[in-house]
Design a protein around this motif. Sequence first.
Motif, PDB file in Angstrom:
ATOM      1  N   ALA B  95      -2.190  -4.681   0.859  1.00  0.00           N
ATOM      2  CA  ALA B  95      -1.454  -5.387   1.927  1.00  0.00           C
ATOM      3  C   ALA B  95      -2.248  -6.596   2.406  1.00  0.00           C
ATOM      4  O   ALA B  95      -1.691  -7.665   2.639  1.00  0.00           O
ATOM      5  CB  ALA B  95      -1.181  -4.444   3.093  1.00  0.00           C
ATOM      6  N   GLY B 279       2.231  -0.037   1.074  1.00  0.00           N
ATOM      7  CA  GLY B 279       1.604  -1.308   1.410  1.00  0.00           C
ATOM      8  C   GLY B 279       2.169  -1.872   2.693  1.00  0.00           C
ATOM      9  O   GLY B 279       1.447  -2.418   3.528  1.00  0.00           O
ATOM     10  N   GLY B 283       0.294  -2.707   6.228  1.00  0.00           N
ATOM     11  CA  GLY B 283       0.396  -3.984   6.936  1.00  0.00           C
ATOM     12  C   GLY B 283       0.815  -3.802   8.379  1.00  0.00           C
ATOM     13  O   GLY B 283       0.278  -4.433   9.294  1.00  0.00           O
TER      14      GLY B 283
END
Lengths: 309, 312
Positions: B95, B279, B283
């Motif tokens: 990320a 991912g 984030g």
Amino acid sequence: MQHGKYRFIVGFLAAPLALYALFVIWPFIQSIYYSLTDWSGLSPEFGFVGFDNYSRMLDDEIFWKSLQHSLTLAVVLPLVTVGLALFFAFMLNVGGRRRRGAAIAGVRGSAFYKIVYFFPQVLSIAIVALLFQFAYNPNSGAINSALKLVGLGSIQPDWLGDPKLALICVMAVLVWSTVGFFVVLFSAGMASIPRDFYEAALLDGANRFTTFFKITLPLLWDTVQSGWIYMGILALGAESFAVVQIMTVGPNGGGPDYSTVVLPLYVYQKAFRDGQAAYATTIGVALLLVTLAFAAVVMKLGRRERLEF
Amino acid sequence: MKTTDTVTPGVESPDPSGGAGPAVAKTAAPTPRKESKSEGAVLNVFSHGVLIIWAIMVVMPLLWAVMTSFKTDRAIFTSPWSLPDSLHFENWSRAWSQAHMSDYFMNTIVVVGGSLVGTLLLGSMAAYVLARFDFPGNRFIYFLFIGGMSFPIILALVPLFYVMQNMALLNTPHGLILVYIAYSLPFTVFFLTAFFRTLPTSVAEAAFVDGASHTRTFFQVMLPMAKPGLISVGIFNFLGQWNQYLLPTVLNTEQDQKVLSQGLVQLATSQGYKGDWSGLFAGLVMAMLPVLAAYIIFQRQVVAGLTAGAVK
């Protein structure tokens, strides 16, 4: 202090005022003017059409839907949020076991509760919306899986995908993210109410229920009212835009089947998706009127004798 | 159980049915009725119960997000509530670098840093003049500023977009900074004007008599005195600008200029198609952690800064 006074005033006001006029005031004035034209936003040419956009708006079914949803938010959200927050704040400040010599007592650990409740307030509304979009996911989201875990696997609502539930889901997220702020705000207000008042009420045989409605609420009324307006403006403006745009389905949110479209989102869609800038500003003017009317109504309804203590 | 609710010795217990006069209320220690002991206990359990339930409702989604960010995509779909089998840190690094989270962070820091400094500087300059000087138009300018607090931003956004376009400010960090400052001014001016009015005038006058110019008096005497107010309004603006979503969504659409909130939303759309949910959660948590950490450390100031705005 006359020497160079005006030069100083002009020098200090020029930059902030210029910035504010150019990026805030001027666009507001322009938008009212644009609402009387047929400007698409894409080409520099446009013509003056008078109130055509306004009459078009009155025939626009989606406009009425978004107005209805925005009004629902403006009524329901403050009611639920402020209500819940008052309840929690009262619990925090008065719900505790009495200690010696104290008429009222807060619950143990009230500071901890306040810290935790405030968490969502510091998060970006975009992050909150994304998080709950996953939580609401019908197949593998947190909520439906939790229902399965506790043996309620037969109830698996489609949450955001169900036109009947979608708006409620959106409102729940806004309530979740703002209650903590008002809990802290109302707690601070309640803490400043003199203890004598509670002592007197207890001696008069009042229970906590009466105490809340006869003492706490009236003395807190100003704060509650400004909280009410603040929450309503939030529900009509940028926060509801972000939540609906991010969480609900459709090219730019607002679905399913326009079941969650709200006024600010509709303005955005018309201006930046459909290339109808003039019409978008017309809806924006309607939104402005609704916001001002909302504030006026709350102030009018909420007016009562000011209590000093 | 301790003898919490006993009557203080020497003070006559007033009749609970309403015989106590106001004079007694002021002097006597509170003497709750007998049944209030159990009422208090029941209520105490009830209030703790309710309060804990809400605390769980607040914390659960956040913990769930943290947990999910360490899982594989498969585990996210098959068992959303189970703990991760091992901590998949690769989600986080993916990320950070591949999904451009590092860029979004940098953009946000630049934009918020610039606009925060600008907002505090310009806001305090305008507020100082409006609070301390009498001149024609003072009231008008003041109300012009604070009027901006009640208007829906979205209405101005459509023309604003074209104002920015004509000035070549669209999709630039400095353009976004200027707009953030402009939209932060109403509240900042409102708050700081009230604050400057509360500061004593004598110090500034003394400095002025000593030959300092107005400008110098402002920067060397008044601004340091206004520090508490600047901190409050600074925190308020920091959170507001850091979390801003509507303005960048409309005015800042270029991929490599995106700020955190809009970058994440875009990530959700694109990663959703790619199926990189882990991912995306990494984030999301990455974006949450700095503000949550800052909040926990500066808890008092944050709460004071945010609520100061709402009460006044």
